[in-house]
Each structure stands twice: as C-alpha cells, then as structure tokens.
Motif scaffolding. Structure first.
Motif, PDB file in Angstrom:
ATOM      1  N   THR A  22       0.913  -1.182  -0.179  1.00  0.00           N
ATOM      2  CA  THR A  22      -0.109  -0.023  -0.077  1.00  0.00           C
ATOM      3  C   THR A  22       0.921   1.188  -0.138  1.00  0.00           C
ATOM      4  O   THR A  22       0.602   2.341   0.411  1.00  0.00           O
ATOM      5  N   ASN A  23       2.244   1.119  -0.547  1.00  0.00           N
ATOM      6  CA  ASN A  23       3.218   2.156  -0.511  1.00  0.00           C
ATOM      7  C   ASN A  23       2.952   3.323  -1.549  1.00  0.00           C
ATOM      8  O   ASN A  23       3.459   4.314  -1.149  1.00  0.00           O
ATOM      9  N   ILE A  24       2.502   2.851  -2.568  1.00  0.00           N
ATOM     10  CA  ILE A  24       2.597   3.872  -3.752  1.00  0.00           C
ATOM     11  C   ILE A  24       1.171   4.497  -3.814  1.00  0.00           C
ATOM     12  O   ILE A  24       0.119   3.633  -4.179  1.00  0.00           O
ATOM     13  N   ILE A  25       0.951   5.882  -4.005  1.00  0.00           N
ATOM     14  CA  ILE A  25      -0.296   6.259  -4.137  1.00  0.00           C
ATOM     15  C   ILE A  25      -0.035   7.682  -5.187  1.00  0.00           C
ATOM     16  O   ILE A  25       0.821   8.386  -5.062  1.00  0.00           O
ATOM     17  N   ARG A  80       5.538   8.405   5.514  1.00  0.00           N
ATOM     18  CA  ARG A  80       5.119   8.539   4.194  1.00  0.00           C
ATOM     19  C   ARG A  80       5.428   9.984   3.773  1.00  0.00           C
ATOM     20  O   ARG A  80       5.733  10.842   4.365  1.00  0.00           O
ATOM     21  N   SER A  81       5.972  10.112   2.416  1.00  0.00           N
ATOM     22  CA  SER A  81       6.285  11.273   1.744  1.00  0.00           C
ATOM     23  C   SER A  81       5.894  11.478   0.350  1.00  0.00           C
ATOM     24  O   SER A  81       5.219  10.304  -0.081  1.00  0.00           O
ATOM     25  N   LYS A  82       6.277  12.502  -0.143  1.00  0.00           N
ATOM     26  CA  LYS A  82       5.567  12.533  -1.582  1.00  0.00           C
ATOM     27  C   LYS A  82       6.466  13.766  -2.282  1.00  0.00           C
ATOM     28  O   LYS A  82       7.122  14.592  -1.827  1.00  0.00           O
ATOM     29  N   GLU A  87       0.795  13.979  -8.262  1.00  0.00           N
ATOM     30  CA  GLU A  87       1.570  13.714  -6.794  1.00  0.00           C
ATOM     31  C   GLU A  87       1.872  12.244  -6.864  1.00  0.00           C
ATOM     32  O   GLU A  87       0.992  11.554  -6.835  1.00  0.00           O
ATOM     33  N   ILE A  88       2.953  12.247  -6.433  1.00  0.00           N
ATOM     34  CA  ILE A  88       3.185  10.730  -5.960  1.00  0.00           C
ATOM     35  C   ILE A  88       3.942  10.726  -4.731  1.00  0.00           C
ATOM     36  O   ILE A  88       4.817  10.940  -4.184  1.00  0.00           O
ATOM     37  N   SER A  89       3.121   9.655  -3.907  1.00  0.00           N
ATOM     38  CA  SER A  89       3.457   9.645  -2.460  1.00  0.00           C
ATOM     39  C   SER A  89       3.997   8.170  -2.338  1.00  0.00           C
ATOM     40  O   SER A  89       3.502   7.140  -2.899  1.00  0.00           O
ATOM     41  N   TYR A  90       4.961   7.794  -1.345  1.00  0.00           N
ATOM     42  CA  TYR A  90       5.552   6.678  -1.083  1.00  0.00           C
ATOM     43  C   TYR A  90       5.791   6.522   0.294  1.00  0.00           C
ATOM     44  O   TYR A  90       5.857   7.463   0.961  1.00  0.00           O
ATOM     45  N   ALA A  91       5.889   5.451   0.748  1.00  0.00           N
ATOM     46  CA  ALA A  91       5.961   5.260   2.298  1.00  0.00           C
ATOM     47  C   ALA A  91       7.059   3.946   2.651  1.00  0.00           C
ATOM     48  O   ALA A  91       7.233   3.147   1.777  1.00  0.00           O
ATOM     49  N   ASN A  92       7.340   4.020   3.758  1.00  0.00           N
ATOM     50  CA  ASN A  92       8.134   3.215   4.386  1.00  0.00           C
ATOM     51  C   ASN A  92       7.291   2.244   5.468  1.00  0.00           C
ATOM     52  O   ASN A  92       6.918   2.820   6.375  1.00  0.00           O
ATOM     53  N   PRO A  93       6.914   0.893   5.019  1.00  0.00           N
ATOM     54  CA  PRO A  93       5.923   0.260   5.999  1.00  0.00           C
ATOM     55  C   PRO A  93       6.650  -0.438   6.942  1.00  0.00           C
ATOM     56  O   PRO A  93       5.829  -1.053   7.875  1.00  0.00           O
ATOM     57  N   LEU A  94       8.040  -0.232   7.287  1.00  0.00           N
ATOM     58  CA  LEU A  94       8.601  -1.035   8.055  1.00  0.00           C
ATOM     59  C   LEU A  94       9.057  -0.376   9.596  1.00  0.00           C
ATOM     60  O   LEU A  94       8.752   0.859   9.585  1.00  0.00           O
ATOM     61  N   PRO A  95       9.140  -1.152  10.553  1.00  0.00           N
ATOM     62  CA  PRO A  95       9.228  -0.461  11.746  1.00  0.00           C
ATOM     63  C   PRO A  95      10.749  -0.001  12.051  1.00  0.00           C
ATOM     64  O   PRO A  95      11.105  -0.008  13.214  1.00  0.00           O
ATOM     65  N   GLU A  96      11.456  -0.028  10.881  1.00  0.00           N
ATOM     66  CA  GLU A  96      12.810   0.512  10.951  1.00  0.00           C
ATOM     67  C   GLU A  96      13.239   1.544   9.939  1.00  0.00           C
ATOM     68  O   GLU A  96      12.350   1.467   8.771  1.00  0.00           O
ATOM     69  N   PRO A  97      14.197   2.184   9.998  1.00  0.00           N
ATOM     70  CA  PRO A  97      14.193   3.394   8.828  1.00  0.00           C
ATOM     71  C   PRO A  97      14.846   2.691   7.338  1.00  0.00           C
ATOM     72  O   PRO A  97      15.544   1.582   7.645  1.00  0.00           O
ATOM     73  N   VAL A  98      14.824   3.199   6.465  1.00  0.00           N
ATOM     74  CA  VAL A  98      15.413   2.714   5.076  1.00  0.00           C
ATOM     75  C   VAL A  98      15.905   3.813   4.552  1.00  0.00           C
ATOM     76  O   VAL A  98      15.830   5.085   4.648  1.00  0.00           O
TER      77      VAL A  98
END
Length: 200
Positions: free
Chosen positions: A104-107, A160-162, A123-134
């Motif tokens: 569900t990372n890319i909107i 989440r960022s965009k 607008e492209i939003s993306y996310a890190n779904p993990l409990p740790e940084p990437v």
C-alpha cells in the motif's frame, strides 16, 4: 500487509462424538511464485485436546522481524499445518495456505483533467511500511516509453513522503504511468495509473 506482523488462525473441529488428541506441526517459509521455498521463517508444534463435537482455534503470529529479510519480490509466504490425530493409526491432515502480502506504499494522484500538449503535475506519495528506517530510496517513473530515476531522502519508520512529477502529454488517449520504489530494505514496490489524455 507488507511490513506488518502476520496473524493467522487455524480452526480445528472434531466432528465425531469421541474425544480426540491432535498434534499440530506448523511451518512457514518465504517462497517464489513457482512455490519453491526460499527460507523457513517459522517452525512450531502444539497438541490440542478436542472433546466430542468441539472446535478450537490455534493462533499463529509471524512477526515482520522473522520474515522481512527473507522475503523475495514476489512477497509470498507458504504456511503449512500437519495435523495428526493420535491413537488412530496415523490419521493425518495437511493444511496449506499461500499468503501474498499487499503493498500500500505507492499512491498516485492525478488532476481532474489532463489535456494534450499542456503541462500537468502529478502527486506521487510513497511510504516506508517497516518498523525501521530505510535509506538509498529510489523512484523509477516510466511514462511515454521513457524512464526517470529520482533519488530520494531516507525514510523514518512508517514515514510517508511525496514528490510532484511534471510532464507534458504529446498525444490524445490513454497513457500508462508506472512507478517503481526501491530502497536498501526492499525493492520493486510498484504502482501504476492509466491517464486519459483529452484533446485541447
């Protein structure tokens, strides 16, 4: 969902009027789409007593920390439960389930109207779904047979960022935009939309 713990329930029902003792051996492995196992991520055994006509639930949890680094781009996990009814000449039942984890990372957000030969901003939003940084985050945007590689900042856990992506469509009709997001902890998380380009 990819990046979260997986919670499963195995339901055992005794349909007879006799008491049953059942041994359950459970295992889970990350697999490829061909069903070939990559790595075993869970192995557990338990015994259950079932009264006449009784049912019981066995809860199983597979934490992200157990499967995350072994998951392939297919994002598939095979779970098996071998249930053996004791004292019945080795009566066994094998239950299998393949789990495909959702992304569900890319909107991608489009303007209401896209017109030929007129610049448009998405607008492209993306996310890190993990409990740790990437880190080493990269977006690969494919549109009109061209690819644009965009290097992104690192993302904190669950952040989440965009970004905004601008282009000018050169023909009327449907256009497909594909976005591929990768980082140091996972790769090839995809999103796509079909853009209807209207005449001027």
């Amino acid at each position: 969902v990819f990046g979260k713990d997986i919670n499963l329930i195995l339901v055992l029902n005794n349909l007879s009027s006799d008491r049953k003792s059942v041994r359950v051996d459970m295992s889970a492995s990350t697999i490829l789409y061909t069903r070939r196992a990559v790595a075993e991520i869970l192995k557990a055994a338990t015994s259950v007593e079932l009264g006449p006509k009784q049912g019981k639930h066995i809860r199983v949890k597979i934490p992200y920390t157990h499967y995350g680094k072994y998951l392939t781009t297919d994002k598939r996990i095979q779970v098996t439960a071998l249930c053996e009814v004791l004292r019945t000449n080795g009566l066994k039942l094998l239950v299998e389930k393949t789990i495909i984890l959702e992304d569900t990372n890319i909107i991608i957000k489009l303007p209401r109207r896209v017109v030929v030969n007129k610049a448009v901003s998405l607008e492209i939003s993306y996310a890190n779904p993990l409990p740790e940084p990437v880190s080493r985050c990269v977006l690969l945007v494919t549109l009109m047979n061209q690819q644009v590689k965009i290097n992104l900042a690192r993302l904190a856990p669950r952040e989440r960022s965009k970004i905004y992506f601008e282009f000018t469509p050169r023909r009327v009709g449907p256009l497909q935009l594909q976005v591929d997001f990768s980082c140091d902890k996972f790769s090839h998380v995809k999103g796509f939309v079909t853009i209807a380009v209207a005449p001027a």
